[in-house]
Write a protein that holds these residues in place. Structure first.
Motif, PDB file in Angstrom:
ATOM      1  N   TYR A 263       9.317   7.092  -0.664  1.00  0.00           N
ATOM      2  CA  TYR A 263       9.864   7.670   0.555  1.00  0.00           C
ATOM      3  C   TYR A 263       8.782   7.672   1.499  1.00  0.00           C
ATOM      4  O   TYR A 263       7.722   7.324   1.096  1.00  0.00           O
ATOM      5  N   GLU A 264       9.264   7.746   2.788  1.00  0.00           N
ATOM      6  CA  GLU A 264       8.375   7.781   3.909  1.00  0.00           C
ATOM      7  C   GLU A 264       7.919   9.316   4.087  1.00  0.00           C
ATOM      8  O   GLU A 264       8.899  10.167   4.057  1.00  0.00           O
ATOM      9  N   THR A 265       6.631   9.537   4.406  1.00  0.00           N
ATOM     10  CA  THR A 265       6.103  10.839   4.996  1.00  0.00           C
ATOM     11  C   THR A 265       7.011  11.425   6.019  1.00  0.00           C
ATOM     12  O   THR A 265       7.323  10.488   7.063  1.00  0.00           O
ATOM     13  N   CYS A 267      10.292  11.603   6.435  1.00  0.00           N
ATOM     14  CA  CYS A 267      11.687  11.280   6.670  1.00  0.00           C
ATOM     15  C   CYS A 267      12.560  12.282   6.111  1.00  0.00           C
ATOM     16  O   CYS A 267      12.240  13.436   5.705  1.00  0.00           O
ATOM     17  N   SER A 405       3.797  14.400   1.850  1.00  0.00           N
ATOM     18  CA  SER A 405       3.214  13.251   2.248  1.00  0.00           C
ATOM     19  C   SER A 405       3.384  12.374   0.960  1.00  0.00           C
ATOM     20  O   SER A 405       3.158  12.621  -0.167  1.00  0.00           O
ATOM     21  N   SER A 406       4.098  11.318   1.149  1.00  0.00           N
ATOM     22  CA  SER A 406       4.256  10.182   0.057  1.00  0.00           C
ATOM     23  C   SER A 406       3.039   9.750  -0.415  1.00  0.00           C
ATOM     24  O   SER A 406       3.272   9.225  -1.605  1.00  0.00           O
ATOM     25  N   LYS A 407       1.993   9.539  -0.032  1.00  0.00           N
ATOM     26  CA  LYS A 407       0.719   9.300  -0.073  1.00  0.00           C
ATOM     27  C   LYS A 407       0.098  10.454  -0.927  1.00  0.00           C
ATOM     28  O   LYS A 407      -0.495  10.010  -2.162  1.00  0.00           O
ATOM     29  N   SER A 456      15.762   7.532   7.233  1.00  0.00           N
ATOM     30  CA  SER A 456      14.743   7.547   8.370  1.00  0.00           C
ATOM     31  C   SER A 456      14.629   8.596   9.264  1.00  0.00           C
ATOM     32  O   SER A 456      15.880   8.924   9.706  1.00  0.00           O
ATOM     33  N   ILE A 460       7.845   9.068  13.113  1.00  0.00           N
ATOM     34  CA  ILE A 460       7.125   7.904  12.468  1.00  0.00           C
ATOM     35  C   ILE A 460       5.574   8.239  12.702  1.00  0.00           C
ATOM     36  O   ILE A 460       5.361   8.511  13.942  1.00  0.00           O
ATOM     37  N   GLU A 486      -0.749  14.015   5.140  1.00  0.00           N
ATOM     38  CA  GLU A 486      -0.984  12.621   5.284  1.00  0.00           C
ATOM     39  C   GLU A 486      -2.720  12.238   5.808  1.00  0.00           C
ATOM     40  O   GLU A 486      -3.110  11.607   5.380  1.00  0.00           O
TER      41      GLU A 486
END
Length: 633
Positions: A263-265, A267, A405-407, A456, A460, A486
């Motif tokens: 997934y995106e951070t 989102c 955060s996805s990271k 989304s 961003i 992030e």
């Protein structure tokens, strides 16, 4: 002589017969007559546009409408007249949204009427069938189509009938418009013809077979949009739920779920909540339903199914049917025919009518009557389960912006859930379906997997190291917690962003400071005295530290109320320096009232420095993603 008389008579009779047939002209052979084309009447096409893109699409649709025997009539929403609009049986609405999330100027009057005035006056639009197509500037902004979505949802709440799905495309995406247009022409002419020829009874449902074997649903069946999304959603196990706010009137929960899907951070995450099983059992008892009974919809060509079958009655009521929302007029109208008591039937019909709007407000709206309470009030109302599940609305997904955060957390997603509570005129407390769903898990400790999907968001993460300004209130802090995570991860990889600042608003710091400890751990240690309203932790957390300053506005901690926008105003010069000279990204998340106030303030700051050029400057900020908002309420 007799034969002479007979001969003479025959001659005379023959002469008369010859004269008769000679004078009579034969009819021409009848030619096959062509069946006259059925005129489908005037089709009103309303347009809200600033740049003219919506107007062009309306003109294309109008040109094609004549081929389907409609008489199209395009009307700018600035020329909208309430009485004329309410007389419509069918209409199409095109409306764009400006990059700041506001409607085009010519749609402001209509938007105010459909969202506030009509709702306040309890206007009944149940005779209207409509569809809406929205245009947006960019595919990256979730708020860009907010005007069309608001119009679409508001008309539905007023009882109007949506013909096809809400159309949504960017300005240059002709392909998406063509798809939507083709869908409309497939159904609109037949709907109009049917309505012109005869009244379609509101009790017309799909037939249902009972006691069927539980087999996989037919793959060729087409479902309603929300059910289609539900079917394609995934299952996410719940790992942890903890309390974020200890205020019983306005509590919040932190929910952590496991994910195997990237997934995106920050989102969006859509969740399909389930109805409380006790409430479902109560409804079943009132209607004498067997919750273990299996049933299946029998297909009719061209008709969508509410949800996949076969399944049990209990599963249908728990997963798909909205039984906690206010009973709408359209639902009352459909239910009235099932009341066996004539007085109750008459009352239900009156409540669903335009004349009964005051009584509807008193009996249904003010006490926030649900379907279960309606069955208690109207005891003669007995409806077959196959009809009830078609009368009730579908459970809609609830959207949350991810707080992780996805990271930093690739295998889990975290969200902040505000527990929504409303007090009725009778003093009862209503809890939101989704927040109540999580609250019960938290109280009982019995976690169950939830169904959800990623989408989304407007937020961003900046593609290159630039200053970041985060403005929020309440649980609107969630995506910025994700951003700070992030930043922390990137710092461990040697990538540093020059400056990040947060402005946070709450009622009081003691009970409403969401993610207080998490945010304090991000603050960069400083030996300087804190500025006004700048928050500092009692002890500095372990690094890396990525948040330069955290400013907190608590409206109830002092006699004079202070809001987030007040802090922005006091930092007028530094905010403008970040925007104009340092290329910062500004993100706003929280209540719509706060978001509007902040947006107006940023525009005013730009106007003070740029004058008339500020409008184009602000549009550019939005189009570049440097000013992004996600608001609710």
């Amino acid at each position: 002589m007799d034969w002479e008389y007979a001969l003479f008579a025959s001659i005379i009779l023959g002469a008369l017969t010859w004269c008769y047939f000679k004078g009579k002209k034969p009819n021409p052979p009848s030619l096959p007559t062509e069946e006259p084309t059925e005129t489908l009447g005037r089709l009103h096409i309303y347009v809200g546009s600033q740049t003219g893109h919506s107007q062009k699409l309306a003109e294309i649709l109008a040109q094609e409408a004549t081929k389907y025997n409609f008489s199209p009539h395009i009307i700018g929403l600035d020329l909208f007249q309430i009485l004329d609009f309410k007389k419509n049986d069918f209409c199409v609405i095109f409306c764009s949204t400006q990059c700041d999330g506001n409607p085009p100027p010519n749609a402001a009057k209509f938007l105010k009427w459909v969202t506030k005035v009509a709702k306040a006056s309890h206007d009944d639009l149940s005779r209207l069938s409509y569809c809406v197509f929205g245009l947006r500037k960019s595919s990256h902004s979730e708020i860009a189509n907010v005007t069309a979505k608001t119009i679409n949802d508001s008309l539905a709440k007023l009882g109007a009938n949506q013909i096809i799905r809400l159309g949504d495309s960017v300005e240059d995406d002709v392909e998406e418009f063509n798809k939507w247009k083709n869908e409309l022409w497939k159904v609109l002419p037949s709907i109009v013809k049917a309505s012109r020829r005869s009244q379609i009874p509101s009790s017309e449902f799909l037939e249902v077979a009972h006691n069927v074997v539980l087999t996989p649903p037919n793959s060729k069946i087409v479902y309603e949009d929300s059910s289609q999304t539900m079917i394609s959603s995934l299952e996410f196990p719940v790992l942890k739920i903890k309390e974020l706010k200890r205020d019983p009137k306005n509590s919040a929960l932190h929910v952590e779920m496991e994910t195997s899907v990237p997934y995106e951070t920050a989102c969006n995450f859509g969740i399909f909540p389930e109805n409380d099983e006790e409430l479902v059992r109560e409804l079943a008892a009132l209607q004498d339903y067997d919750l273990e009974l299996t049933f299946q919809f029998l297909p009719i060509q061209g008709k969508k199914h509410p949800f996949p079958t076969p399944l049990t009655v209990g599963e249908a009521l728990i997963k798909y049917c909205d039984i906690t929302s206010l009973v709408r007029k359209k639902t009352l109208k459909n239910l009235a025919s099932f009341a066996t008591n004539p007085d109750e039937k008459q009352e239900l019909e009156f409540l669903a009518s335009l004349k009964g709007k005051d009584e509807y407000r008193r009996v249904i709206e003010e006490p926030m009557l649900t379907i279960v309470e309606l069955f208690k009030r109207f005891s003669s109302l007995k409806i077959p389960i196959g009809a009830l599940v078609q009368v009730l609305d579908r459970i809609q997904p609830r959207m949350y912006t991810i707080a992780s955060s996805s990271k930093l957390h690739p295998k889990s997603i975290q969200i902040a859930v505000e527990v929504l509570r409303q007090r009725t005129c009778e003093g009862k407390i209503r809890t939101g379906l989704c927040s109540g769903y999580f609250e019960k898990m938290h109280v009982t400790g019995l976690y169950k997997p939830i169904r959800g999907f990623f989408k989304s968001s407007a937020f961003i993460f900046p593609p290159q190291p630039v200053p970041i300004v985060m403005i929020c209130n309440g649980c609107g802090v969630a995506p910025f917690r994700a951003f700070l995570q992030e930043l922390k991860y990137l710092a461990t990889q040697g990538e540093f962003y020059p400056e990040s600042i947060m402005y946070f608003g709450c009622k009081n710091k003691a009970g409403q400071f969401v993610y207080k400890r998490d945010l304090e751990a991000f603050i960069i240690p400083s030996e300087h005295s804190p500025g006004e309203f700048e928050h500092r932790p009692e002890a500095w957390g372990e690094g890396p530290h990525v948040l330069k300053s955290l400013y907190v506005a608590s409206s109830r901690d002092q006699a004079h109320k202070i809001y987030v926008q007040d802090l922005i105003s006091s930092h007028h010069d530094s905010i403008w320096d970040l925007i104009s000279n340092k290329g910062c990204y500004i993100y706003v998340c929280g209540s719509s009232r706060m978001g509007k106030a902040v947006g107006d303030l940023i525009k005013n700051i730009a106007t003070e420095h740029l004058g008339e050029d500020s409008t184009e400057f602000f549009k550019k900020l939005c189009s570049e993603g440097r000013y992004a908002i996600e608001l609710w309420g």
